[in-house]
Scaffold this motif. Structure first.
Motif, PDB file in Angstrom:
ATOM      1  N   PRO A   2       0.851  -1.197   0.000  1.00 39.19           N
ATOM      2  CA  PRO A   2       0.000   0.000   0.000  1.00 39.19           C
ATOM      3  C   PRO A   2       0.888   1.248   0.000  1.00 39.19           C
ATOM      4  CG  PRO A   2      -0.559  -1.481   1.822  1.00 39.19           C
ATOM      5  CD  PRO A   2       0.679  -2.017   1.209  1.00 39.19           C
ATOM      6  N   PRO A   3       0.396   2.385  -0.513  1.00 42.25           N
ATOM      7  CA  PRO A   3       1.228   3.591  -0.597  1.00 42.25           C
ATOM      8  C   PRO A   3       1.915   3.894   0.731  1.00 42.25           C
ATOM      9  CG  PRO A   3      -0.893   3.975  -1.628  1.00 42.25           C
ATOM     10  CD  PRO A   3      -0.963   2.617  -1.004  1.00 42.25           C
ATOM     11  N   GLY A   4       3.226   4.119   0.684  1.00 47.02           N
ATOM     12  CA  GLY A   4       3.971   4.505   1.892  1.00 47.02           C
ATOM     13  C   GLY A   4       4.438   3.341   2.742  1.00 47.02           C
ATOM     14  N   SER A   5       3.912   2.136   2.505  1.00 44.27           N
ATOM     15  CA  SER A   5       4.277   0.991   3.352  1.00 44.27           C
ATOM     16  C   SER A   5       5.537   0.300   2.833  1.00 44.27           C
ATOM     17  CB  SER A   5       3.131  -0.022   3.381  1.00 44.27           C
ATOM     18  OG  SER A   5       3.569  -1.214   4.004  1.00 44.27           O
ATOM     19  N   ARG A   6       6.338  -0.195   3.771  1.00 43.62           N
ATOM     20  CA  ARG A   6       7.493  -1.024   3.405  1.00 43.62           C
ATOM     21  C   ARG A   6       7.375  -2.407   4.042  1.00 43.62           C
ATOM     22  NH1 ARG A   6      11.778   1.900   1.300  1.00 43.62           N
ATOM     23  NH2 ARG A   6      13.380   0.601   2.213  1.00 43.62           N
ATOM     24  N   ASP A   7       6.161  -2.789   4.361  1.00 45.32           N
ATOM     25  CA  ASP A   7       5.917  -4.033   5.087  1.00 45.32           C
ATOM     26  C   ASP A   7       5.533  -5.140   4.095  1.00 45.32           C
ATOM     27  OD1 ASP A   7       4.988  -6.122   6.605  1.00 45.32           O
ATOM     28  OD2 ASP A   7       3.859  -4.842   7.992  1.00 45.32           O
ATOM     29  N   PRO A   8       6.404  -6.172   3.947  1.00 42.68           N
ATOM     30  CA  PRO A   8       6.070  -7.230   2.976  1.00 42.68           C
ATOM     31  C   PRO A   8       4.749  -7.926   3.293  1.00 42.68           C
ATOM     32  CG  PRO A   8       7.988  -7.855   4.330  1.00 42.68           C
ATOM     33  CD  PRO A   8       7.676  -6.418   4.645  1.00 42.68           C
ATOM     34  N   ARG A   9       4.344  -7.881   4.573  1.00 43.26           N
ATOM     35  CA  ARG A   9       3.090  -8.555   4.945  1.00 43.26           C
ATOM     36  C   ARG A   9       1.870  -7.837   4.374  1.00 43.26           C
ATOM     37  NH1 ARG A   9       4.335  -8.384  11.222  1.00 43.26           N
ATOM     38  NH2 ARG A   9       4.657  -6.279  10.479  1.00 43.26           N
ATOM     39  N   ALA A  10       2.076  -6.565   4.021  1.00 38.74           N
ATOM     40  CA  ALA A  10       0.937  -5.771   3.524  1.00 38.74           C
ATOM     41  C   ALA A  10       0.737  -5.915   2.012  1.00 38.74           C
ATOM     42  CB  ALA A  10       1.156  -4.297   3.886  1.00 38.74           C
ATOM     43  N   CYS A  11       1.650  -6.624   1.355  1.00 45.76           N
ATOM     44  CA  CYS A  11       1.568  -6.756  -0.110  1.00 45.76           C
ATOM     45  C   CYS A  11       0.582  -7.849  -0.498  1.00 45.76           C
ATOM     46  CB  CYS A  11       2.929  -7.139  -0.680  1.00 45.76           C
ATOM     47  SG  CYS A  11       4.206  -5.917  -0.451  1.00 45.76           S
ATOM     48  N   GLU A  12      -0.066  -7.642  -1.610  1.00 44.81           N
ATOM     49  CA  GLU A  12      -0.903  -8.710  -2.156  1.00 44.81           C
ATOM     50  C   GLU A  12      -0.089  -9.431  -3.228  1.00 44.81           C
ATOM     51  OE1 GLU A  12      -5.132  -9.200  -4.417  1.00 44.81           O
ATOM     52  OE2 GLU A  12      -4.823  -7.410  -3.156  1.00 44.81           O
ATOM     53  N   ASN A  13       0.215 -10.702  -2.978  1.00 46.05           N
ATOM     54  CA  ASN A  13       1.080 -11.448  -3.902  1.00 46.05           C
ATOM     55  C   ASN A  13       0.396 -11.582  -5.265  1.00 46.05           C
ATOM     56  OD1 ASN A  13       1.892 -13.721  -1.168  1.00 46.05           O
ATOM     57  ND2 ASN A  13       2.596 -11.645  -1.556  1.00 46.05           N
ATOM     58  N   ARG A  14       1.241 -11.561  -6.313  1.00 39.65           N
ATOM     59  CA  ARG A  14       0.686 -11.565  -7.680  1.00 39.65           C
ATOM     60  C   ARG A  14       1.212 -12.754  -8.471  1.00 39.65           C
ATOM     61  NH1 ARG A  14      -1.011  -6.205  -9.738  1.00 39.65           N
ATOM     62  NH2 ARG A  14      -0.677  -7.132 -11.790  1.00 39.65           N
ATOM     63  N   PHE A  15       0.321 -13.366  -9.204  1.00 41.50           N
ATOM     64  CA  PHE A  15       0.687 -14.530 -10.023  1.00 41.50           C
ATOM     65  C   PHE A  15       0.768 -14.139 -11.500  1.00 41.50           C
ATOM     66  CE2 PHE A  15      -0.493 -18.160 -12.687  1.00 41.50           C
ATOM     67  CZ  PHE A  15       0.515 -19.049 -12.314  1.00 41.50           C
ATOM     68  N   TYR A  16       1.821 -14.578 -12.155  1.00 44.10           N
ATOM     69  CA  TYR A  16       2.008 -14.368 -13.597  1.00 44.10           C
ATOM     70  C   TYR A  16       2.373 -15.721 -14.216  1.00 44.10           C
ATOM     71  CZ  TYR A  16       3.145  -9.527 -12.050  1.00 44.10           C
ATOM     72  OH  TYR A  16       3.141  -8.292 -11.473  1.00 44.10           O
ATOM     73  N   ALA A  17       2.068 -15.863 -15.494  1.00 43.13           N
ATOM     74  CA  ALA A  17       2.509 -17.081 -16.200  1.00 43.13           C
ATOM     75  C   ALA A  17       2.772 -16.749 -17.657  1.00 43.13           C
ATOM     76  CB  ALA A  17       1.436 -18.165 -16.097  1.00 43.13           C
ATOM     77  N   MET A  18       3.565 -17.587 -18.275  1.00 44.28           N
ATOM     78  CA  MET A  18       3.768 -17.421 -19.722  1.00 44.28           C
ATOM     79  C   MET A  18       4.231 -18.733 -20.347  1.00 44.28           C
ATOM     80  SD  MET A  18       7.291 -15.312 -20.111  1.00 44.28           S
ATOM     81  CE  MET A  18       8.681 -15.560 -19.010  1.00 44.28           C
ATOM     82  N   ALA A  19       3.939 -18.847 -21.637  1.00 43.51           N
ATOM     83  CA  ALA A  19       4.460 -19.955 -22.453  1.00 43.51           C
ATOM     84  C   ALA A  19       5.127 -19.318 -23.657  1.00 43.51           C
ATOM     85  CB  ALA A  19       3.327 -20.867 -22.901  1.00 43.51           C
ATOM     86  N   ILE A  20       6.404 -19.622 -23.845  1.00 44.49           N
ATOM     87  CA  ILE A  20       7.153 -19.106 -24.997  1.00 44.49           C
ATOM     88  C   ILE A  20       7.843 -20.286 -25.674  1.00 44.49           C
ATOM     89  CG2 ILE A  20       7.500 -16.762 -24.057  1.00 44.49           C
ATOM     90  CD1 ILE A  20      10.319 -17.649 -23.191  1.00 44.49           C
TER      91      ILE A  20
END
Ligand SMILES: Cc1ncc(COP(=O)(O)O)c(C=O)c1O
Length: 308
Positions: free
Chosen positions: A113-131
Motif C-alpha cells: 500500500p502507498p507509503g508501506s514497506r511491510d512485505p506482509r501488507a503486499c498482495e502477492n501476484r501470479f504471472y505465467a507465460m508460455a514461450i
C-alpha cells in the motif's frame, strides 16, 4: 510482429508466446508488469519453469510441488491452487499452439500500500507465460560440448538466499558469465568460495568419476532434471553420490554434464584450459541424454495437453 499487422496465413499470431497477467491472456509482446511490484524492485519472487515437449508437460507435478514449497518458504500465498495453476499453464500453451515450449509460473510479493514497506501488507501476484522452448546449449552445440569456466565469483551464500527456492538473485551468475566470456568460455559454474562446486546459470552439474556420478548436495536448486538424472542413473545401476564435489575433483572428472529444464542433459567438454576426458561428449552423458529425451515420448512423467 505488432498486433496490427496481419500474420502470414496459417501462422498463429500467438506463436511467439502467451502471457497470463491479472486473469487475462495476452500475446507475450503485450505482457506488462507494474513497476512497483517488489518482484521487480526487490527480487522478492519465486518462479518455476516446466517444459512442454511433443505437446506434453514434462514432470508438471514435480515443478508445481517445488513452486509451492518455495512460496511457503517465502511466506507468500498463491491466488490459485495447483489445479488452477496447471489449467492456466495449459491454457497459455494451448493458445500459443506451441508443441515445444518453456512455460513459466511466477509469484511476486506484489505492491505494498502507498507509503508501506511491510512485505506482509503486499498482495502477492501470479504471472505465467508460455514461450518457444529455450536451450542453454542447442543440439548442434551439444554435439561438440560446452566450454565451461570455474568462476572466481562465489555463489551467494545459501544462508542469505536459499537456493532451493527458485529465485531471480542472479547477480553472481551474470558476473560469472561475463568472467567466462572474457576467459574464452561459453558458460560458468560457481563454487561456494571454499573450493566446492555448486551450480551455474540455470543448471545443476554432474561429474562422472571412475564410473560413478557425483553432484553437489547443497548450495543448489534441487533441479527436476537433476532428479531425473538420478532416477535414470539408478535404472542403469550407475551409482550417484549426492554430496560434495570439489573443484579439484571436477578437474579430474572423466565426464561432465549439466542438467536443466532448458536443454536437458548437456555435455561439457572443456573446463577452463583443459579438455574433459577425450574431448568429446562421454558415453555415460550420451546414454543418459538419450534416455532423458526418450522419457518425453510418454509414460509417467508426461501430462498431455489438450489443444482442442
Ligand atoms: C540456479 C539453477 N539451478 C539449477 C536449475 C535446474 O533446474 P531444473 O532441472 O529444475 O530446470 C535451474 C533452472 O532454471 C536454475 O535456475
Amino acid at each position: 510482429m505488432s498486433q496490427l499487422e496481419t500474420p502470414p496465413e496459417g501462422l498463429n499470431p500467438l506463436a511467439d508466446g502467451v502471457a497470463f497477467i491479472d486473469n487475462e491472456y495476452m500475446p507475450i509482446a503485450e505482457a506488462r508488469i507494474p513497476l512497483t511490484d517488489w518482484g521487480f524492485l526487490r527480487s522478492d519472487v519465486t518462479y518455476d519453469v516446466v517444459a512442454v515437449w511433443g505437446g506434453g508437460f514434462f514432470r508438471l507435478r514435480d515443478h508445481l510441488d517445488r513452486f509451492f514449497r518455495g512460496i511457503g518458504k517465502l511466506r507468500m500465498a498463491a491466488p490459485h491452487d495447483r489445479d488452477g495453476i496447471a489449467a492456466i499453464l495449459a491454457e497459455c500453451v494451448c493458445r500459443s499452439g506451441l508443441r515445444e515450449a518453456y512455460v513459466e509460473m511466477i509469484l511476486t510479493r506484489g505492491t505494498p500500500p502507498p507509503g508501506s514497506r511491510d512485505p506482509r501488507a503486499c498482495e502477492n501476484r501470479f504471472y505465467a507465460m508460455a514461450i518457444p522452448y529455450v536451450w542453454i546449449a542447442p543440439p548442434e552445440k551439444q554435439e561438440q560440448g560446452l566450454h565451461m569456466i570455474i568462476s572466481g565469483v562465489p555463489r551467494i551464500a545459501p544462508e542469505s538466499v536459499d537456493p532451493t527456492v527458485k529465485n531471480f538473485h542472479w547477480g553472481d551468475m551474470v558476473k560469472g558469465l561475463f568472467e567466462a566470456y572474457e576467459r574464452g568460455g561459453e558458460t560458468v559454474v560457481l563454487t561456494d568460495g571454499k573450493g566446492n562446486i555448486t551450480e551455474g546459470p540455470g543448471f545443476n552439474l554432474f561429474a562422472s568419476i571412475g564410473g560413478r556420478l557425483v553432484t553437489p548436495a547443497g548450495g543448489v536448486l534441487l533441479g527436476i532434471t537433476r532428479k531425473t538424472v538420478i532416477e535414470l542413473a539408478a535404472s542403469l545401476n550407475v551409482k550417484v553420490d549426492v554430496g560434495t564435489l570439489t573443484e579439484r575433483e571436477l578437474r579430474q572428472a572423466d565426464e561432465i554434464f549439466i542438467s536443466s529444464t532448458a536443454g536437458g542433459i548437456m555435455p561439457v567438454t572443456r573446463l577452463d584450459d583443459n579438455v574433459v576426458g577425450d574431448g568429446g561428449p562421454g558415453p555415460i552423458t550420451l546414454r543418459l541424454r538419450q534416455m532423458y529425451w526418450d522419457a518425453h515420448d510418454g509414460g509417467k512423467y508426461v501430462t498431455r495437453i489438450d489443444y482442442g
